[in-house]
Design an enzyme around this catalytic site. Structure first.
Site, mmCIF file in Angstrom:
data_model
loop_
_atom_site.group_PDB
_atom_site.id
_atom_site.type_symbol
_atom_site.label_atom_id
_atom_site.label_comp_id
_atom_site.label_asym_id
_atom_site.label_seq_id
_atom_site.Cartn_x
_atom_site.Cartn_y
_atom_site.Cartn_z
ATOM 1 N N SER A 189 0.861 -1.191 0.000
ATOM 2 C CA SER A 189 0.000 0.000 0.000
ATOM 3 C C SER A 189 0.889 1.231 0.000
ATOM 4 O O SER A 189 2.017 1.199 0.528
ATOM 5 C CB SER A 189 -0.865 0.014 1.260
ATOM 6 N N TYR A 242 -1.637 -0.571 10.279
ATOM 7 C CA TYR A 242 -1.864 -1.029 8.891
ATOM 8 C C TYR A 242 -0.658 -0.674 8.022
ATOM 9 O O TYR A 242 -0.148 -1.529 7.270
ATOM 10 C CB TYR A 242 -3.139 -0.360 8.344
#
Ligand code: NAP
Length: 247
Positions: free
Chosen positions: A138, A152
């Site tokens: 990501s 995350y």
């Protein structure tokens, strides 16, 4: 081709595109059987081959069963380590061990376990025919997500390092290992993290003035999994519309 988390979002787009490219696709899911069945039905209507298999990638025994189900479809050519979760926005000072253990179990340990099973089957040193593993990182891996979800972002930083390390480890075994780093993509993941309006709120501030689509990420994944990317092992491709390009 196994697509973990293939029932929705980027994984579903990847499963559809993979089937179009001629792969028999295992559409893995964790809970949403209806969504997985819908992806399989759509692939079959288009003349492709797919099967839905439930397995939580964070649970070792379920990963083993997922790969055994895939073995019944034929030789494993591609693993897309796509399944991933986010939690609610929280400062690091407010993160419980339970939250951290769960997100690392799914996003990091799950990717390791699936890659382990894939390498065992693909490695030319173990009698396999080679293959490709594509991981989902990501833009958060580079941005850090301070003030929202550092946990995350850190799981995705781990995925970047995992990608580079495993690529080197299995380079001589006919296995390519790459990753994509999506930016803000229109999927359910934002609602799962308690922010259903996130894409709409942030879109105008992005360099392209819009979020990306799951299909735009899926195309990059299919490219990296293909022979067109034959010298790209170890590469991590930003698919972020310039969101996370650092100098
Ligand atoms: P999504 O729309 O929330 O879909 C998640 C998928 O993963 C679903 O198919 C879900 O299955 C499955 N899943 C969740 N937990 C699982 C588990 N423990 N085991 C197996 N499958 C599981 O997510 P997405 O936005 O497409 O994201 C896909 C990947 O891209 C993730 O790794 C995410 O971190 C990454 N990513 C997304 C964005 C973005 O903006 N969307 C940006 C950067 C990176 P069920 O349907 O059964 O729940």
């Amino acid at each position: 081709m196994i697509v973990t988390g293939g029932s929705r979002g980027i994984g579903a787009a990847t499963a559809r595109l993979g089937a179009k490219a001629g792969y028999a696709v295992v559409v893995n899911y964790a809970a949403n059987r209806e969504a997985a069945d819908a992806v399989v039905a759509e692939i079959e209507r288009a003349g492709g081959q797919a099967v839905a298999v439930r397995a939580d990638v964070g649970v070792e025994a379920e990963v083993a069963a997922l790969f055994e189900a895939a073995d019944r479809l034929g030789r494993l050519a591609v693993l897309v380590n796509n399944a991933g979760i986010v939690d609610a926005v929280a400062p690091v000072a407010g993160m419980s061990a339970e939250r951290l253990t769960r997100i690392f179990a799914v996003n990091v340990v799950g990717s390791f376990l699936c890659a382990r099973e894939a390498v065992k089957r693909m490695s030319t040193k173990r009698g396999g025919a080679g293959g490709a593993i594509v991981n989902l990182s990501s833009a958060a891996a580079k941005l850090g997500a301070g003030g929202s979800r550092v946990d995350y972002a850190a799981t995705k930083g781990a995925i970047d390092t995992f990608t580079v390390g495993l690529a080197k480890e299995v380079a001589e075994e006919g296995i390519s290992v790459t990753a994509v780093r999506p930016g803000i993509i229109e999927t359910d993941i934002h609602a799962s993290g308690g922010e259903p309006g996130r894409v709409a709120e942030i879109a105008a501030s992005l360099p392209l003035r819009r979020a990306g689509t799951p299909e735009e990420v899926a195309r990059a994944i299919l490219f990296l999994a293909s022979n067109e990317a034959s010298y790209s092992t170890g590469a991590i491709l930003d698919v972020s519309g310039a969101r996370a390009i650092l100098p």
